[in-house]
Motif scaffolding. Structure first.
Motif, PDB file in Angstrom:
ATOM      1  N   GLU A 105      49.698  30.842  33.829  1.00  0.00           N
ATOM      2  CA  GLU A 105      49.989  30.857  35.266  1.00  0.00           C
ATOM      3  C   GLU A 105      49.021  31.729  36.052  1.00  0.00           C
ATOM      4  O   GLU A 105      48.758  31.476  37.222  1.00  0.00           O
ATOM      5  N   HIS A 106      48.501  32.768  35.436  1.00  0.00           N
ATOM      6  CA  HIS A 106      47.600  33.719  36.096  1.00  0.00           C
ATOM      7  C   HIS A 106      46.292  33.760  35.318  1.00  0.00           C
ATOM      8  O   HIS A 106      46.131  34.548  34.387  1.00  0.00           O
ATOM      9  N   HIS A 107      45.355  32.925  35.724  1.00  0.00           N
ATOM     10  CA  HIS A 107      44.125  32.718  34.960  1.00  0.00           C
ATOM     11  C   HIS A 107      43.187  33.920  34.970  1.00  0.00           C
ATOM     12  O   HIS A 107      42.345  34.043  34.086  1.00  0.00           O
ATOM     13  N   LEU A 108      43.314  34.803  35.954  1.00  0.00           N
ATOM     14  CA  LEU A 108      42.439  35.972  36.011  1.00  0.00           C
ATOM     15  C   LEU A 108      42.962  37.149  35.193  1.00  0.00           C
ATOM     16  O   LEU A 108      42.271  38.142  35.041  1.00  0.00           O
ATOM     17  N   LEU A 109      44.165  37.018  34.660  1.00  0.00           N
ATOM     18  CA  LEU A 109      44.744  38.093  33.855  1.00  0.00           C
ATOM     19  C   LEU A 109      43.925  38.259  32.576  1.00  0.00           C
ATOM     20  O   LEU A 109      43.790  37.325  31.794  1.00  0.00           O
ATOM     21  N   ALA A 110      43.359  39.458  32.393  1.00  0.00           N
ATOM     22  CA  ALA A 110      42.481  39.690  31.257  1.00  0.00           C
ATOM     23  C   ALA A 110      42.933  40.842  30.371  1.00  0.00           C
ATOM     24  O   ALA A 110      42.484  40.953  29.232  1.00  0.00           O
TER      25      ALA A 110
END
Length: 178
Positions: free
Chosen positions: A80-85
């Motif tokens: 859902e949150h593609h920038l979560l690294a």
């Protein structure tokens, strides 16, 4: 790598769980015994961003392990949150989960451990964010225990409590620029 108020997507988060006692209306099929905390009830698994806003929640029986629930929640959050690294976690999330997150989700699971010379309750760096969320949930009277028959209802009450928190934050008066 943290999120500021203007960023639309989180790049870092914190994961943790908390066991809570269950009321008598909670059925035996959705309650369990957490041997570490000596609590008969349910466990709330949450993932929050660096602002303390809820990204995902899952309510399970208290005997469900943190790593098993984290694998499900982190898979959901990373899709859902593609920038979560980066996600910070405590020592309960070590082991194969760290490798799974890196290889399967392209997500760094950073384990924040307390040093051996620290005694008593110590809030660790970045972990205070999720502890603050749990404190907010416990201030909500309906969440002081688990009173819901179904786990989906328990999750909905947690989302409702977070909506109250977010609207309070949005309604705060902000100083006007001169």
């Amino acid at each position: 790598m943290s999120r500021s108020r203007g960023d639309p997507e989180p790049t870092a988060g914190v994961i943790d769980s908390k066991s809570v006692k269950a009321d008598a209306v909670v059925g035996a099929d959705s309650r369990g015994f957490d041997g570490g905390k000596l609590i008969n009830g349910r466990k709330r698994h949450v993932v929050v961003d660096t602002l303390g806003l809820l990204l995902a929640v899952m309510v399970t029986a208290a005997d469900v392990g943190d790593r098993a629930a984290a694998q499900v929640r982190l898979t959901q959050v990373s899709s859902e949150h593609h920038l979560l690294a980066l996600v910070w976690a405590d020592g309960g999330y070590t082991g194969s989960l760290v490798e799974y997150c890196l290889a399967g989700l392209a997500l760094v699971l950073a384990i924040v451990k307390r040093s051996d010379d620290q005694k008593g309750f110590v809030v660790l760096p970045k972990r205070w964010i999720v502890e603050r969320l749990f404190a907010h949930l416990m201030r909500t009277r309906r969440l002081a225990r688990d009173f819901e028959r179904r786990t989906a209802s328990a999750e909905a009450v947690i989302y409702w409590s977070m909506i109250l928190l977010m609207t309070r934050r949005l309604a705060r008066s902000r100083p006007q620029p001169a």
